[in-house]
Enzyme design. Structure first.
Site, PDB file in Angstrom:
ATOM      1  N   ILE A  38       0.665  -1.099   0.047  1.00 14.67           N
ATOM      2  CA  ILE A  38      -0.097   0.055   0.145  1.00 14.67           C
ATOM      3  C   ILE A  38       0.722   1.245  -0.038  1.00 14.67           C
ATOM      4  CG2 ILE A  38      -1.971   1.019   1.043  1.00 14.67           C
ATOM      5  CD1 ILE A  38      -2.627  -1.312   2.557  1.00 14.67           C
ATOM      6  N   PRO A  39       1.523   1.568  -1.106  1.00  9.51           N
ATOM      7  CA  PRO A  39       2.424   2.743  -1.068  1.00  9.51           C
ATOM      8  C   PRO A  39       1.608   4.213  -1.018  1.00  9.51           C
ATOM      9  CG  PRO A  39       2.477   1.595  -3.336  1.00  9.51           C
ATOM     10  CD  PRO A  39       1.484   0.985  -2.167  1.00  9.51           C
ATOM     11  N   HIS A  40       2.051   4.878  -0.054  1.00 10.16           N
ATOM     12  CA  HIS A  40       1.403   6.150   0.036  1.00 10.16           C
ATOM     13  C   HIS A  40       2.019   7.292   0.269  1.00 10.16           C
ATOM     14  CE1 HIS A  40       2.135   4.065   3.962  1.00 10.16           C
ATOM     15  NE2 HIS A  40       2.249   4.973   4.461  1.00 10.16           N
ATOM     16  N   GLY A  41       1.353   8.358   0.482  1.00 11.88           N
ATOM     17  CA  GLY A  41       1.987   9.557   0.746  1.00 11.88           C
ATOM     18  C   GLY A  41       1.409  10.868   0.753  1.00 11.88           C
ATOM     19  N   TYR A  59       1.990  11.402   8.257  1.00 11.11           N
ATOM     20  CA  TYR A  59       0.697  10.774   8.581  1.00 11.11           C
ATOM     21  C   TYR A  59       0.115  11.988   9.157  1.00 11.11           C
ATOM     22  CZ  TYR A  59       2.392   6.208   7.382  1.00 11.11           C
ATOM     23  OH  TYR A  59       2.898   5.421   6.601  1.00 11.11           O
TER      24      TYR A  59
END
Lengths: 153, 597
Positions: free
Chosen positions: A64-67, B512
């Protein structure tokens, strides 16, 4: 939150042909760029930055690549099924063939975290993963993703 | 000819004594007795009132040997101190090294005043003599016992003990001067202190830089690098002392400068100084043992014991708790730091100054210091391991670290050759993995030297040598240690994101959108666990960070190595939404769309 709130039907790549993690990230960044109008290079960099901290592969062949992308206006998801599994430096050492990209705008805060948790929870489900792997086209994948959480469990 | 004979006899006796000290270390290691106490014992036994019956009361020699030994020990301590590891503890250590020493001396003085029948200034001198923790004793006892302390506690203790000696030396000299010459004002004293500290810092840093420059520029014959550095340390010490700067501070800082820059022959310098430090310790303690006269000790034994008890049980803990108040230490860490206020050779060395100057009742300082040191080494030295474990500040021993061989490559400083035996259970052998910044260069098999290509496939039992930057050599270890038995990954742990323990908190916060205390933003996740988890991190240990929970997934060298991120669960996934929730959600969505448009 429904997964389909995050992924549009056109944001699905049913059979991505890549041979490495880097190439995979490049490809999904390019596709995300087409759909969001953001710079593909910037997206790729953001994903790469996150991978430098540690892999976003969560096990069982899922990544789940995220940014965060400051100029984005809302959460953006893109699902891709790889034609051939690739090494993603996963903790369980399993090659990855299901990838869910999630990009979040600057102030997304709690929504971003919840969306990530939601995606991780869905793809951890072995039945869902099996159905996604068996689906050959975007339409079929979209209908699996659109299943409400209760019936997916 | 008689005088020649006496020299020969002195050499023989001296060498035999030192040898006895070295051999006695075997006994000490077997019984776990504090080594330094054993050396002291050898001196006492050989001395006037022991079976050895040697007559020795040369204070001048003791002071000379003590100075040299202390300078080398401090230099060695500086050489091993990494800037990166002390940055976080600089403020607390400095507080302990200055205010802490003063407080300890002040709190110890009343007992000395009432029980030894001496003036206030004299009793303050007693306090000053025993106030500083001993760098040699602390370094040695922590390392020799194979004790691995929680990084912040260990670093604080080491930096404190390295930097408080100069302060205690200064305080002692000041008081001796006051006693022998008479009055001086507070401002004079403070001014002199500031000058000594400032000049000492300048001499230390400049001297250290010069040594680095010399080491890297001058082509010395092989083997002379280490003696060059050791004598340079003494030159810096001497120059500083002559210029009325603090030589002890100067050598400590010089060591730190040299140890933190890339230099030629770094490994041989460290090995040489290691040996020199050992020898310095042995010589110093044996000499001090010789110098003491147990018959006379009896006169001051009871007051001296009272001083020691006050120091250990009252003065040191109060000083530690007061000095560490502004810093976030756990109570058990503070208790441990209080308990490990080891006194050692510095105290006896300082006590020899009044003797040397010829102050009245000078022997009192010496005898009290001797008793304090003996008690400290005996009780604190013996229980340091126990205390560390009871207070949960010890980390378990590192998993069988491999024997790493480091070789300097003359001609450049960026790379060195690092060698390991190939083990069948290592990450390198099992997975063929090695970091991209290292390069396998040669393989030794059955006493034959092969290139990596020739040696293919590499087998267990081979030795492999890789090119790697010296500062990262340690990071290579994990590829060559035995891997823990592989078990199927715990399904509960999967499904979370993982980050490396070296991730900086502010990077996590940025990605985040979580809030992190600005004071902690620059810390790594592994540091965060060290600081806030009051025990050694193990897989599964959790710590909250704003709305997410950090879960240790893998531990390496007792530190969090891989950390999982447990994200806040979506509540409406967990329980079906009520009608009110749905309405509220719709409203929120509508509001968002409106405000967005």
């Amino acid at each position: 939150m429904m997964i389909t709130d995050l992924v549009a039907p056109e944001a699905i790549i049913p059979a991505l042909k890549v041979t490495s993690k880097k190439q995979a990230l490049q490809e999904i960044a390019a596709r995300a760029s087409e759909l969001t109008g953001q710079n593909d290079r910037a997206i790729f960099e953001v994903l790469l930055q996150r991978e430098k901290l540690g892999t976003t592969a969560v096990g069982y062949g899922v990544a789940i690549p995220h940014g965060k992308l400051p100029k984005l206006d809302k959460l953006f998801g893109l699902f891709s099924r790889l034609e051939r599994p690739i090494d993603f430096e996963a903790l369980d050492a399993q090659p990855v063939d299901l990838m869910f990209l999630l990009l979040a705008p600057e102030g997304a805060g709690a929504d971003h975290l919840k969306a990530l948790a939601r995606i991780a929870r869905l793809l951890r489900d072995q039945d869902v993963a099996k159905k996604l792997r068996a689906s050959r086209d975007a339409q079929a994948i979209y209908s699996v993703l659109a299943l409400p959480p209760a019936s997916a469990a | 000819m008689g005088s020649l004979d006496s020299v020969s006899i002195a050499i023989l006796l001296g060498a035999v004594l030192v040898m006895a000290g070295i051999m006695s270390s075997l006994i000490a290691l077997r019984f776990g007795a504090p080594l330094l106490l054993v050396f002291l014992g050898v001196g006492v036994l050989a001395g006037e009132s022991g079976p050895g019956g040697l007559h020795f009361n040369d204070v001048q020699t003791t002071y000379l040997v003590g100075s040299v030994a202390l300078a080398l020990i401090l230099f060695d301590g500086g050489l091993r101190t990494r800037f990166s590891s002390i940055r976080a503890v600089l403020a607390p250590s400095m507080a302990l090294a200055t205010v802490g020493v003063l407080l300890t001396a002040l709190l110890t003085a009343p007992v000395a005043h009432y029980f030894l029948n001496i003036s206030w200034t004299e009793s303050l001198l007693v306090g000053a003599v025993v106030a500083s923790t001993d760098a040699a004793a602390v370094f040695l006892l922590i390392h020799a016992q194979g004790l691995r302390l929680r990084p912040r506690v260990g670093a604080t203790l080491e930096v404190e003990s390295g930097t408080n000696d100069p302060f205690a030396v200064f305080l002692t000299l000041m008081l001796v001067e006051l006693l022998s010459l008479g009055q001086s004002t507070v401002w004079q004293v403070l001014g002199q202190f500031a000058r000594e500290a400032l000049l000492g810092t300048i001499f230390g840093v400049a001297g250290g830089r010069l040594v680095v420059l010399g080491l890297n520029r001058i082509a010395l014959p092989q083997g002379l690098h280490a003696p060059f550095v050791a004598t340079a340390a003494l030159v810096i010490f001497g120059t500083a002392q002559i210029s009325h700067a603090s030589g002890f501070l100067a050598v400590y800082l010089a060591g730190m400068v040299i140890g933190n820059r890339p230099t030629r022959a770094h490994n041989s310098v460290v090995a040489f100084l290691d040996a020199a430090t050992w020898l310095a310790q042995i010589v110093m303690f044996v000499l001090l043992g010789l110098l003491v006269w147990p018959g006379r000790l009896l006169d001051t034994l009871v007051p001296a014991i009272l001083v020691a008890l006050t120091l250990t049980l009252v003065a040191r803990p109060v000083a530690v708790f007061v000095c560490l108040l502004p810093f976030r230490f756990q109570w058990r860490e503070k208790i441990f730091i209080s308990w490990v206020g080891l006194r050692g050779a510095v105290a006896i060395f300082l006590a020899s100054i009044p003797l040397l100057v010829g102050l009245p009742k000078a022997y009192i300082y010496f005898d009290v210091a001797f008793v304090v040191v003996a008690i400290s080494l005996l009780f604190q030295g013996w229980t340091i391991g126990l205390a560390a474990r009871q207070l949960h500040v010890a980390l378990p021993r590192a998993e069988g670290s491999p024997r790493r061989i480091e070789l300097d490559l003359p001609g450049q400083l960026e790379q060195q050759l690092v060698g390991y035996p190939v083990r069948s259970k290592s990450l390198f052998f099992r997975r063929g993995l090695f970091p991209s910044w290292s390069k396998p260069t040669l393989v030794i098999r059955d006493e034959k030297i092969l290139s990596p290509a020739e040696a293919e496939p590499i087998a267990p039992g081979d030795y492999i040598y890789l090119l790697a930057p010296p500062e990262r050599a340690q990071a290579l270890d994990r590829f060559f240690v035995d891997m823990p038995p592989t078990s199927a990954p715990d399904p509960h742990l999967l499904g979370e994101f993982a980050v490396s323990g070296e991730t900086v908190l502010q990077d996590l916060a940025a990605i985040y959108g979580i809030a992190v205390d600005p004071n902690e933003a620059a810390r790594t996740v592994a540091d965060y666990f060290d600081l806030h988890l009051d025990r050694t991190p193990v897989a599964g240990a959790t710590l909250p960070l704003d709305s997410i929970v950090l879960v240790v997934r893998a531990v390496s060298g007792s530190r969090a190595h891989v950390v999982g991120l447990r994200l806040p669960e979506d509540e409406d996934d967990a329980k079906p939404p009520t009608r009110g929730d749905i309405v509220r959600q719709r409203l929120r969505k509508a509001w968002k769309e409106l405000s967005g448009a």
